[in-house]
Design a protein around this motif. Structure first.
Motif, PDB file in Angstrom:
ATOM      1  N   MET A 170       0.827  -1.206   0.000  1.00  0.00           N
ATOM      2  CA  MET A 170       0.000   0.000   0.000  1.00  0.00           C
ATOM      3  C   MET A 170       0.860   1.254   0.000  1.00  0.00           C
ATOM      4  SD  MET A 170      -3.228  -0.933   2.498  1.00  0.00           S
ATOM      5  CE  MET A 170      -3.773   0.766   2.508  1.00  0.00           C
ATOM      6  N   ARG A 171       1.975   1.209   0.713  1.00  0.00           N
ATOM      7  CA  ARG A 171       2.880   2.360   0.726  1.00  0.00           C
ATOM      8  C   ARG A 171       3.473   2.599  -0.670  1.00  0.00           C
ATOM      9  NH1 ARG A 171       5.449   0.815   4.653  1.00  0.00           N
ATOM     10  NH2 ARG A 171       4.307   1.976   6.227  1.00  0.00           N
ATOM     11  N   ALA A 172       3.830   1.503  -1.346  1.00  0.00           N
ATOM     12  CA  ALA A 172       4.339   1.627  -2.717  1.00  0.00           C
ATOM     13  C   ALA A 172       3.247   2.138  -3.652  1.00  0.00           C
ATOM     14  CB  ALA A 172       4.866   0.277  -3.199  1.00  0.00           C
ATOM     15  N   TYR A 173       2.019   1.682  -3.431  1.00  0.00           N
ATOM     16  CA  TYR A 173       0.879   2.142  -4.229  1.00  0.00           C
ATOM     17  C   TYR A 173       0.664   3.639  -4.032  1.00  0.00           C
ATOM     18  CZ  TYR A 173      -4.026   2.044  -5.933  1.00  0.00           C
ATOM     19  OH  TYR A 173      -5.216   2.250  -6.606  1.00  0.00           O
ATOM     20  N   ALA A 174       0.764   4.086  -2.793  1.00  0.00           N
ATOM     21  CA  ALA A 174       0.610   5.505  -2.500  1.00  0.00           C
ATOM     22  C   ALA A 174       1.662   6.328  -3.238  1.00  0.00           C
ATOM     23  CB  ALA A 174       0.700   5.744  -0.992  1.00  0.00           C
ATOM     24  N   ARG A 175       2.892   5.834  -3.240  1.00  0.00           N
ATOM     25  CA  ARG A 175       3.969   6.546  -3.934  1.00  0.00           C
ATOM     26  C   ARG A 175       3.698   6.598  -5.439  1.00  0.00           C
ATOM     27  NH1 ARG A 175       8.760   9.304  -2.300  1.00  0.00           N
ATOM     28  NH2 ARG A 175       9.981   9.655  -4.190  1.00  0.00           N
ATOM     29  N   LEU A 176       3.251   5.481  -5.998  1.00  0.00           N
ATOM     30  CA  LEU A 176       2.929   5.425  -7.430  1.00  0.00           C
ATOM     31  C   LEU A 176       1.838   6.428  -7.778  1.00  0.00           C
ATOM     32  CD1 LEU A 176       3.047   4.034 -10.244  1.00  0.00           C
ATOM     33  CD2 LEU A 176       1.376   2.397  -9.355  1.00  0.00           C
ATOM     34  N   ILE A 177       0.811   6.496  -6.956  1.00  0.00           N
ATOM     35  CA  ILE A 177      -0.302   7.409  -7.202  1.00  0.00           C
ATOM     36  C   ILE A 177       0.171   8.856  -7.217  1.00  0.00           C
ATOM     37  CG2 ILE A 177      -2.412   8.349  -6.183  1.00  0.00           C
ATOM     38  CD1 ILE A 177      -2.945   5.469  -5.128  1.00  0.00           C
ATOM     39  N   VAL A 178       0.941   9.230  -6.202  1.00  0.00           N
ATOM     40  CA  VAL A 178       1.359  10.623  -6.060  1.00  0.00           C
ATOM     41  C   VAL A 178       2.362  11.005  -7.142  1.00  0.00           C
ATOM     42  CG1 VAL A 178       2.502  12.289  -4.552  1.00  0.00           C
ATOM     43  CG2 VAL A 178       0.893  10.638  -3.585  1.00  0.00           C
ATOM     44  N   GLU A 179       3.319  10.109  -7.407  1.00  0.00           N
ATOM     45  CA  GLU A 179       4.400  10.447  -8.335  1.00  0.00           C
ATOM     46  C   GLU A 179       3.984  10.333  -9.790  1.00  0.00           C
ATOM     47  OE1 GLU A 179       9.027   9.093  -9.305  1.00  0.00           O
ATOM     48  OE2 GLU A 179       8.076   8.510  -7.416  1.00  0.00           O
TER      49      GLU A 179
END
Length: 424
Positions: A17-26
């Motif tokens: 989920m943390r990696a998903y959050a980074r993907l979404i924002v970046e």
């Protein structure tokens, strides 16, 4: 002695989920240092929103504004409030949305809704809310529609949604299974956000050849047929453009409005649609399901409709305003798309539209008409691009769908044959 070998541990759900959050924002929001982020989400998505907020600040966000909603409370509003509540937008809410656009915020929406949370509500209230919101928040919607602000829609697993998608599983397993499916659709393998961002950059490039071929044809119309009853001809504007694999703001910022995305899309001529189209998948709209439906068009307008379930909701879409009965999008997705092949019916337009060719009722895209970003709503409408307070996608792709491109001189070119690209 022999060395002991251990398999590396699979990343935990929190790590993914943390990696998903980074993907979404970046990648999705393409957030730049010093920029604001506006997040709209169901309260069920709070854990993901917290991770997104942290990632945004790690990337240099100026400020993150979060507006949570709750479907149970929303349902209470629809069940108990009088019509005037939906006909008026509170001034604070209008200012919140409009100020985000004014400040150039990236706008992120997390879809985790129960597909049937609003089943049976008075559809007149849905229409009233859509009309009032579009009017009061015009500055906000214009910024999104005319490429002045980045916007992105993503999915987030929730208990109610997961139970609908995987009814045979215990709730906690269904939630994790839905997370797995979401991660796969957005090309997130393990917990490597950097690899996922790179995968999305390559994914963007993969659309280039098909968009170039479609734009070179200068089709006058697309003719859709299949054995399910679809026989529809949709006219295209004289300066239409096919896009796919993301979008670009007027300032040149590239972003992904939808994650996932597998579609190549354009905006049709609002006055030219003739025939009948039959749905291929259920449509979840504002917490209600519409199933097994058809629409008949004449001179670009819906003149007849039928649905085995949710016909009142379908009618409310068509009657939202004077132009919601016209098409604003044609989108091409091969039947063997990665999302279709995953074998999951998501009951979410964000996901299901990327498993099927689809059309949309309502507003068209300024970026799908040459020079459209430099035109007013009225000018776009004069050139055939639809204007409306709504945009609702519905899926029509089947394994036997044929789409023929019709040129000005009557020449016909196969675009899709039996659900797949016909020219490759």
């Amino acid at each position: 002695m022999t060395a002991e070998h251990t398999e590396p541990c699979a990343p935990s759900l929190d790590e993914r989920m943390r990696a998903y959050a980074r993907l979404i924002v970046e990648a999705g929001c393409a957030l730049e240092p010093g920029q604001d982020l506006f997040v709209r989400a169901n309260i069920e998505s709070a854990p993901l929103v917290r991770l997104i907020t942290q990632e945004a600040y790690d990337l240099g966000a100026h400020h993150v504004t979060v507006r949570f909603s709750d479907e149970t409370i929303e349902r209470m509003h629809y069940d108990h409030c009088a019509m005037d509540v939906f006909e008026n937008v509170p001034s604070w809410l209008a200012e919140l949305n409009n100020s985000m656009a004014r400040n150039g915020a990236a706008v992120l929406t997390i879809d985790s809704d129960d597909p049937e949370a609003m089943s049976g509500i008075d559809t007149r209230k849905l229409i009233a809310r859509a009309q009032a919101s579009h009017k009061a928040c015009k500055e906000f919607y214009d910024a999104l529609d005319f490429g002045r602000c980045v916007w992105c829609i993503v999915g987030g697993s929730s208990p109610a949604w997961a139970r609908k998608v995987f009814p045979e599983l215990p709730e906690h397993e269904a939630v994790e299974r839905l997370w797995d499916a979401i991660f796969k659709t957005v090309r997130l393998e393990g917990a490597d956000a950097a690899a996922a961002v790179e995968a999305w950059n390559k994914h963007r490039d993969s659309f280039a050849d098909r968009c170039a071929w479609l734009n070179a044809q200068r089709f006058d119309a697309l003719h859709y047929t299949n054995a399910h009853g679809t026989d529809l001809t949709v006219g295209l504007t004289d300066k239409h453009l096919f896009n796919g694999g993301g979008d670009t703001t007027v300032d040149g910022v590239t972003f992904f409005p939808n994650m996932p995305t597998e579609e190549i899309f354009s905006t049709p001529d609002r006055l030219r649609a003739e025939g009948t189209v039959v749905s291929a998948m259920p449509l979840a709209h504002n917490g209600s399901l519409i199933e097994n439906f058809s629409l008949t068009f004449k001179n670009g307008r819906v003149v007849d409709l039928h649905a085995e379930r949710g016909e009142d909701v379908l009618r409310s879409i068509v009657e939202t305003d004077e132009n919601s009965c016209r098409l604003g999008e044609v989108a091409l997705v091969p039947f063997d798309s990665p999302i279709r092949n995953a074998g999951v019916l998501f009951y979410s337009t964000l996901f299901d539209e990327n498993a099927s060719c689809h059309l949309a009722l309502g507003i068209g895209f300024a970026e799908c008409y040459e020079g459209g970003y430099d035109m007013s709503v009225e000018e776009l409408r004069e050139h055939g691009v639809n204007s409306s307070s709504t945009h609702v996608d519905f899926m029509i792709g089947t394994d036997d769908l044929n789409i023929t491109g019709v040129c000005d001189d009557g020449t016909e070119v196969p675009v899709f044959v039996n659900g797949q690209w016909g020219w490759e």
